[in-house]
Design a protein around this motif. Structure first.
Motif, PDB file in Angstrom:
ATOM      1  N   ALA A 270     -12.000  -2.159   0.229  1.00  0.00           N
ATOM      2  CA  ALA A 270     -11.317  -3.385  -0.218  1.00  0.00           C
ATOM      3  C   ALA A 270     -11.023  -3.290  -1.714  1.00  0.00           C
ATOM      4  N   MET A 271     -11.978  -2.710  -2.446  1.00  0.00           N
ATOM      5  CA  MET A 271     -11.831  -2.566  -3.905  1.00  0.00           C
ATOM      6  C   MET A 271     -10.643  -1.664  -4.253  1.00  0.00           C
ATOM      7  N   GLU A 272     -10.418  -0.647  -3.453  1.00  0.00           N
ATOM      8  CA  GLU A 272      -9.246   0.229  -3.706  1.00  0.00           C
ATOM      9  C   GLU A 272      -7.950  -0.574  -3.633  1.00  0.00           C
ATOM     10  N   HIS A 273      -7.904  -1.502  -2.683  1.00  0.00           N
ATOM     11  CA  HIS A 273      -6.704  -2.352  -2.570  1.00  0.00           C
ATOM     12  C   HIS A 273      -6.577  -3.286  -3.776  1.00  0.00           C
ATOM     13  N   VAL A 274      -7.715  -3.747  -4.298  1.00  0.00           N
ATOM     14  CA  VAL A 274      -7.666  -4.601  -5.492  1.00  0.00           C
ATOM     15  C   VAL A 274      -7.119  -3.793  -6.671  1.00  0.00           C
ATOM     16  N   ARG A 275      -7.605  -2.576  -6.825  1.00  0.00           N
ATOM     17  CA  ARG A 275      -7.122  -1.715  -7.930  1.00  0.00           C
ATOM     18  C   ARG A 275      -5.614  -1.484  -7.817  1.00  0.00           C
ATOM     19  N   ALA A 276      -5.156  -1.251  -6.603  1.00  0.00           N
ATOM     20  CA  ALA A 276      -3.721  -0.992  -6.400  1.00  0.00           C
ATOM     21  C   ALA A 276      -2.890  -2.205  -6.816  1.00  0.00           C
TER      22      ALA A 276
ATOM     23  N   ASP B 239     -12.984  -5.795 -13.636  1.00  0.00           N
ATOM     24  CA  ASP B 239     -14.431  -5.677 -13.863  1.00  0.00           C
ATOM     25  C   ASP B 239     -15.208  -6.882 -13.327  1.00  0.00           C
ATOM     26  N   LYS B 240     -14.511  -7.980 -13.014  1.00  0.00           N
ATOM     27  CA  LYS B 240     -15.208  -9.168 -12.497  1.00  0.00           C
ATOM     28  C   LYS B 240     -15.342  -9.119 -10.973  1.00  0.00           C
ATOM     29  N   VAL B 241     -14.634  -8.174 -10.352  1.00  0.00           N
ATOM     30  CA  VAL B 241     -14.585  -8.158  -8.886  1.00  0.00           C
ATOM     31  C   VAL B 241     -15.633  -7.197  -8.334  1.00  0.00           C
ATOM     32  N   SER B 242     -16.306  -7.638  -7.297  1.00  0.00           N
ATOM     33  CA  SER B 242     -17.429  -6.881  -6.756  1.00  0.00           C
ATOM     34  C   SER B 242     -17.170  -6.433  -5.314  1.00  0.00           C
ATOM     35  N   PRO B 243     -17.253  -5.122  -5.060  1.00  0.00           N
ATOM     36  CA  PRO B 243     -17.131  -4.632  -3.678  1.00  0.00           C
ATOM     37  C   PRO B 243     -18.185  -5.252  -2.769  1.00  0.00           C
ATOM     38  N   ASP B 244     -19.374  -5.445  -3.315  1.00  0.00           N
ATOM     39  CA  ASP B 244     -20.474  -6.002  -2.532  1.00  0.00           C
ATOM     40  C   ASP B 244     -20.141  -7.428  -2.061  1.00  0.00           C
TER      41      ASP B 244
ATOM     42  N   ILE C  12       0.500 -15.036 -21.011  1.00  0.00           N
ATOM     43  CA  ILE C  12      -0.577 -14.038 -20.903  1.00  0.00           C
ATOM     44  C   ILE C  12      -0.232 -13.005 -19.830  1.00  0.00           C
ATOM     45  N   GLU C  13      -0.914 -11.881 -19.899  1.00  0.00           N
ATOM     46  CA  GLU C  13      -0.763 -10.811 -18.910  1.00  0.00           C
ATOM     47  C   GLU C  13      -1.769 -11.108 -17.789  1.00  0.00           C
ATOM     48  N   PHE C  14      -1.318 -11.879 -16.820  1.00  0.00           N
ATOM     49  CA  PHE C  14      -2.251 -12.323 -15.770  1.00  0.00           C
ATOM     50  C   PHE C  14      -2.120 -11.433 -14.539  1.00  0.00           C
ATOM     51  N   VAL C  15      -3.183 -10.667 -14.246  1.00  0.00           N
ATOM     52  CA  VAL C  15      -3.109  -9.709 -13.132  1.00  0.00           C
ATOM     53  C   VAL C  15      -3.826 -10.196 -11.870  1.00  0.00           C
ATOM     54  N   GLY C  16      -4.630 -11.250 -11.982  1.00  0.00           N
ATOM     55  CA  GLY C  16      -5.227 -11.855 -10.787  1.00  0.00           C
ATOM     56  C   GLY C  16      -6.058 -10.906  -9.934  1.00  0.00           C
ATOM     57  N   ALA C  17      -7.024 -10.231 -10.556  1.00  0.00           N
ATOM     58  CA  ALA C  17      -7.853  -9.284  -9.790  1.00  0.00           C
ATOM     59  C   ALA C  17      -8.593  -9.996  -8.660  1.00  0.00           C
ATOM     60  N   ASN C  18      -9.127 -11.158  -8.978  1.00  0.00           N
ATOM     61  CA  ASN C  18      -9.828 -11.934  -7.947  1.00  0.00           C
ATOM     62  C   ASN C  18      -8.868 -12.883  -7.220  1.00  0.00           C
ATOM     63  N   ASP C  19      -7.923 -13.434  -7.939  1.00  0.00           N
ATOM     64  CA  ASP C  19      -7.005 -14.459  -7.426  1.00  0.00           C
ATOM     65  C   ASP C  19      -5.573 -13.993  -7.553  1.00  0.00           C
ATOM     66  N   PRO C  20      -5.000 -13.287  -6.569  1.00  0.00           N
ATOM     67  CA  PRO C  20      -5.458 -13.148  -5.189  1.00  0.00           C
ATOM     68  C   PRO C  20      -5.926 -11.740  -4.810  1.00  0.00           C
ATOM     69  N   GLY C  21      -6.181 -10.855  -5.792  1.00  0.00           N
ATOM     70  CA  GLY C  21      -6.460  -9.450  -5.457  1.00  0.00           C
ATOM     71  C   GLY C  21      -7.583  -9.260  -4.445  1.00  0.00           C
ATOM     72  N   SER C  22      -8.670 -10.002  -4.618  1.00  0.00           N
ATOM     73  CA  SER C  22      -9.839  -9.769  -3.749  1.00  0.00           C
ATOM     74  C   SER C  22      -9.571 -10.186  -2.305  1.00  0.00           C
ATOM     75  N   SER C  23      -8.914 -11.333  -2.131  1.00  0.00           N
ATOM     76  CA  SER C  23      -8.692 -11.799  -0.754  1.00  0.00           C
ATOM     77  C   SER C  23      -7.646 -10.937  -0.044  1.00  0.00           C
ATOM     78  N   VAL C  24      -6.656 -10.451  -0.794  1.00  0.00           N
ATOM     79  CA  VAL C  24      -5.685  -9.525  -0.193  1.00  0.00           C
ATOM     80  C   VAL C  24      -6.394  -8.209   0.163  1.00  0.00           C
ATOM     81  N   GLY C  25      -7.224  -7.717  -0.759  1.00  0.00           N
ATOM     82  CA  GLY C  25      -7.953  -6.469  -0.502  1.00  0.00           C
ATOM     83  C   GLY C  25      -8.849  -6.573   0.717  1.00  0.00           C
ATOM     84  N   LEU C  26      -9.555  -7.695   0.835  1.00  0.00           N
ATOM     85  CA  LEU C  26     -10.447  -7.855   1.992  1.00  0.00           C
ATOM     86  C   LEU C  26      -9.646  -8.036   3.280  1.00  0.00           C
TER      87      LEU C  26
END
Ligand code: ZN
Length: 303
Positions: free
Chosen positions: A34-40, A274-279, A117-131
């Motif tokens: 899931a984390m790989e998808h967040v990075r992408a 760095d705020k997003v956790s695979p766990d 700002i440079e808003f990349v949304g790692a958690n919002d929505p990166g994490s839910s898309v990754g999962l």
């Protein structure tokens, strides 16, 4: 999404013991994948509605899903926004088992437009898309009495100020379409994921959500010994589940709105990888899989 009621303390929900070993029941779901998808997604930079970066994000999502054998439908529409007319695209991935009740797993996939700002949304929505992508992989060949649809919604975020007009563009469009074409009646449950990658997960009991479905999520988490990821607070959050609730689809929002101290990372440059956790993503993923198993055993939709 917008939270607009005071948080209310919940009564203790977890008086029962934990009888099930989560490890034994765990499917091969990987927080690292899931984390790989967040990075992408983060590598694309900001990807608000209508941007070339969001087109690239769509290509990435579609490429992954096709690789797992899903058929993708695009729900494209044009809508008025405070920034003029915009074309938006929801994505729906299905394997196609038309005689089975449908369970929808959903997330928005665009980042909030933030010009200063440079808003990349790692958690919002990166994490839910990754999962969601990782769940799609795990469930691709599962034998189930249910048909799983993976839905990626455009335009959840407000362009300017959250209102019934300026927010949830994609979910409002898709829910209306599903109401008109009769799809809504076939959907047993709609499970929305949002901001589920925080290292310190604190998932609140969202009170607009359909009661039996949110109880099922909470009871399942308790049985799995996953109380640590749940908040003792409940509150109402306006999010992409509301349009589906309005057309009669049982819906739940699994959301952690305590992202950083006092939710201070939300919609800021602090929402970084760095705020997003695979766990955390893996725990929520295991919980969703267990809830799907529970939904399979229900012979009739609950009201
Ligand atoms: Zn957001």
């Amino acid at each position: 999404m917008r939270e607009f009621l005071d948080l209310l303390a919940l009564l203790c929900l977890f008086s029962g013991g934990c009888s099930m070993s989560p490890k034994a029941a765990a499917p091969p779901l990987s927080g690292e994948r899931a984390m790989e998808h967040v990075r992408a997604q983060v590598a694309l930079g900001p990807h608000p509605p209508g941007s070339p970066a969001l087109e690239k994000c769509r290509e990435y999502i579609i490429g992954q899903l096709r690789g797992y054998g899903y058929e993708i439908r695009t729900d494209e529409f044009e809508t008025e926004t405070p920034y003029g007319r915009k074309v938006m695209k929801n994505l729906i991935a299905r394997k196609g088992a038309p005689d089975r009740p449908v369970v929808v797993l959903a997330s928005h996939y665009e980042t909030k437009l933030m010009e200063s700002i440079e808003f990349v949304g790692a958690n919002d929505p990166g994490s839910s898309v990754g999962l969601l992508l990782e769940l799609a992989r795990v469930l691709a060949d599962e034998k189930s009495s249910l048909d799983y649809w993976f839905v990626f919604l455009d335009g959840e975020e407000a362009f300017v100020d959250w209102s019934s007009f300026d927010s949830t563009y994609g979910s409002r469009h898709l829910a209306k379409r599903w109401q008109q074409d009769g799809t809504a009646a076939k959907i047993r449950a709609f499970i929305l994921l949002d901001m589920i990658g925080d290292k310190n997960l604190d998932i609140m009991k969202e009170t607009y959500s359909t009661r039996w479905l949110s109880d099922l999520v909470w009871e399942t988490a308790a049985r799995m010994g996953l109380q640590e990821i749940l908040s003792k607070y409940a509150g109402a959050v306006e999010d992409d589940h509301l349009p589906f609730l309005r057309v009669g689809i049982p819906s739940v929002d699994i959301i952690d709105l305590n992202y950083g101290p006092g939710n201070s990372f939300h919609h800021t440059t602090a929402d970084s990888i760095d705020k997003v956790s695979p766990d955390s993503m893996e725990k929520v993923g295991r919980l969703v899989l267990a809830v799907l198993k529970e939904l399979q055993t229900q012979s009739r939709p609950r009201k």
